[in-house]
Write a protein that holds these residues in place. Structure first.
Motif, PDB file in Angstrom:
ATOM      1  N   GLN A 151      -1.366  36.467  28.262  1.00 11.70           N
ATOM      2  CA  GLN A 151      -2.634  36.171  28.937  1.00 11.70           C
ATOM      3  C   GLN A 151      -3.704  37.193  28.541  1.00 11.70           C
ATOM      4  O   GLN A 151      -3.428  38.392  28.460  1.00 11.70           O
ATOM      5  N   ALA A 152      -4.929  36.708  28.325  1.00 14.37           N
ATOM      6  CA  ALA A 152      -5.999  37.542  27.771  1.00 14.37           C
ATOM      7  C   ALA A 152      -6.393  38.707  28.657  1.00 14.37           C
ATOM      8  O   ALA A 152      -6.844  39.747  28.164  1.00 14.37           O
ATOM      9  N   ASN A 153      -6.235  38.580  29.973  1.00 15.86           N
ATOM     10  CA  ASN A 153      -6.677  39.654  30.870  1.00 15.86           C
ATOM     11  C   ASN A 153      -5.592  40.695  31.131  1.00 15.86           C
ATOM     12  O   ASN A 153      -5.810  41.647  31.882  1.00 15.86           O
ATOM     13  N   THR A 154      -4.424  40.536  30.519  1.00 13.56           N
ATOM     14  CA  THR A 154      -3.352  41.527  30.699  1.00 13.56           C
ATOM     15  C   THR A 154      -3.604  42.735  29.799  1.00 13.56           C
ATOM     16  O   THR A 154      -3.738  42.605  28.584  1.00 13.56           O
ATOM     17  N   LEU A 155      -3.668  43.907  30.423  1.00  8.57           N
ATOM     18  CA  LEU A 155      -3.957  45.144  29.685  1.00  8.57           C
ATOM     19  C   LEU A 155      -2.691  45.876  29.262  1.00  8.57           C
ATOM     20  O   LEU A 155      -2.664  46.557  28.242  1.00  8.57           O
ATOM     21  N   GLY A 156      -1.655  45.774  30.080  1.00  8.30           N
ATOM     22  CA  GLY A 156      -0.419  46.469  29.754  1.00  8.30           C
ATOM     23  C   GLY A 156       0.682  46.094  30.725  1.00  8.30           C
ATOM     24  O   GLY A 156       0.413  45.639  31.843  1.00  8.30           O
ATOM     25  N   ILE A 157       1.925  46.293  30.295  1.00  4.37           N
ATOM     26  CA  ILE A 157       3.087  46.006  31.142  1.00  4.37           C
ATOM     27  C   ILE A 157       4.075  47.165  31.019  1.00  4.37           C
ATOM     28  O   ILE A 157       4.388  47.627  29.912  1.00  4.37           O
ATOM     29  N   VAL A 158       4.564  47.626  32.170  1.00  8.59           N
ATOM     30  CA  VAL A 158       5.518  48.738  32.211  1.00  8.59           C
ATOM     31  C   VAL A 158       6.733  48.299  33.017  1.00  8.59           C
ATOM     32  O   VAL A 158       6.606  47.640  34.052  1.00  8.59           O
ATOM     33  N   MET A 159       7.921  48.670  32.547  1.00 10.22           N
ATOM     34  CA  MET A 159       9.143  48.396  33.308  1.00 10.22           C
ATOM     35  C   MET A 159       9.711  49.702  33.851  1.00 10.22           C
ATOM     36  O   MET A 159       9.816  50.697  33.119  1.00 10.22           O
ATOM     37  N   ILE A 160      10.061  49.682  35.130  1.00  8.40           N
ATOM     38  CA  ILE A 160      10.660  50.850  35.776  1.00  8.40           C
ATOM     39  C   ILE A 160      12.015  50.440  36.323  1.00  8.40           C
ATOM     40  O   ILE A 160      12.118  49.516  37.138  1.00  8.40           O
ATOM     41  N   ASN A 161      13.073  51.087  35.868  1.00 10.56           N
ATOM     42  CA  ASN A 161      14.416  50.800  36.354  1.00 10.56           C
ATOM     43  C   ASN A 161      14.846  51.837  37.383  1.00 10.56           C
ATOM     44  O   ASN A 161      14.503  53.011  37.278  1.00 10.56           O
TER      45      ASN A 161
END
Length: 291
Positions: A15-25
């Protein structure tokens, strides 16, 4: 775990408005960071209908949560420290998607912690510290020792956070572990309050005496931001101060902070006549001794 959640975050990444994604376990014995969930997906977006959107998932006996957070909300959390887990998520999470190095830029700024950001954050922590300390003192003077204890514990927490920021670090979830290395005197004061076998009123009495000195030692760093703002002009009405773009962040703690600084002769009250006989407007100005 990442493979199982991949379809979910790949959809968001497209999606165009997504700036970043982080996963935390979830880390062993560190349940609070993920609120008992096995995984957190933090999706940062430029804009959305609501500042925070949350979804929960279950998979193979485990559970995951997705947080979609706007850039504006993230900046507010980082500035005000109102979501302490977000620092851990950004520091220790695995970056899955990073448009134009948006997340790398945030992490770099967190590590460098620009001086102006520190000044404002110290001001906000100092204001909270004074509010809690003064309220605790009032409860103590009226014999409400349990209520006084509650406020004093919170005031020491803000004092600890202020000490951490003063040294150029962001206060994290484990703030007492941080401050133990930075300012052990504050840690000692906290431990004496919660572990001493002295009667509660005696513990509080000793703590108020010790706190006065520590608060005084932090006054300059804790008031730098507000002093800089008030130096912009000679006289201020309370409405002008409250509605200043940056000072408005002090919120309900501002009036108590002003009264405290008047008592400490850092701010002076100037009275101006109104149409009512014997009634005056209160205006505020920095004490001449600060110049």
């Amino acid at each position: 775990m990442e493979d199982i959640l991949r379809p979910i975050y790949q959809e968001r990444a497209s999606q165009a408005n997504t700036l970043g994604i982080v996963m935390i376990n979830k880390r062993e014995k560190d349940v609070p960071v993920t609120d008992t969930f096995d995984s957190i997906l933090l999706v940062l977006v430029s804009e959305a209908e609501v500042p925070v959107f949350v979804k929960h998932y279950t998979y193979y006996g485990k559970k995951a949560a997705l947080y979609m957070v706007t850039d504006q909300q993230l900046n507010e959390w980082l500035l005000l420290g109102s979501n302490k887990k977000i620092f851990d998520w950004l520091y220790n999470g695995k970056i899955l998607f990073d448009r134009n190095e948006y997340i790398h830029g945030i992490k770099k700024e967190l590590i460098e912690f620009p001086f102006y950001g520190r000044k404002l954050k110290m001001g906000l922590e100092f204001a909270k510290l004074i509010r809690r300390y003064m309220d605790g003192r009032a409860f103590f003077d009226n014999g409400h020792y349990l209520d006084a204890y509650n406020h004093v514990v919170h005031s020491l927490h803000h004092l600890a956070r202020l000490a951490v920021v003063e040294q150029g670090f962001h206060p994290e979830v484990t703030v007492w572990q941080q401050v133990k290395q930075i300012d052990p005197e504050i840690t000692k004061l906290y431990e004496e309050l919660v572990t001493s076998e002295e009667p509660l009123d005696k513990r509080l009495e000793l703590l108020f005496l010790a706190s006065e000195f520590l608060i005084h030692s932090k006054m300059k760093s804790g008031t730098n931001h507000l002093v800089d703002v008030l130096a912009e002009k000679e006289f201020w009405s309370i409405n002008e101060i409250i509605n200043h773009e940056e000072v408005s962040l002090y919120n309900v703690d501002l009036t108590m902070l002003l009264e405290y600084l008047i008592d400490k002769s850092m701010i002076e009250v100037v009275m101006k006549e109104t149409k009512g006989q014997g009634v005056y407007h209160r205006y505020y100005t920095l004490s001449k001794k600060l110049y």
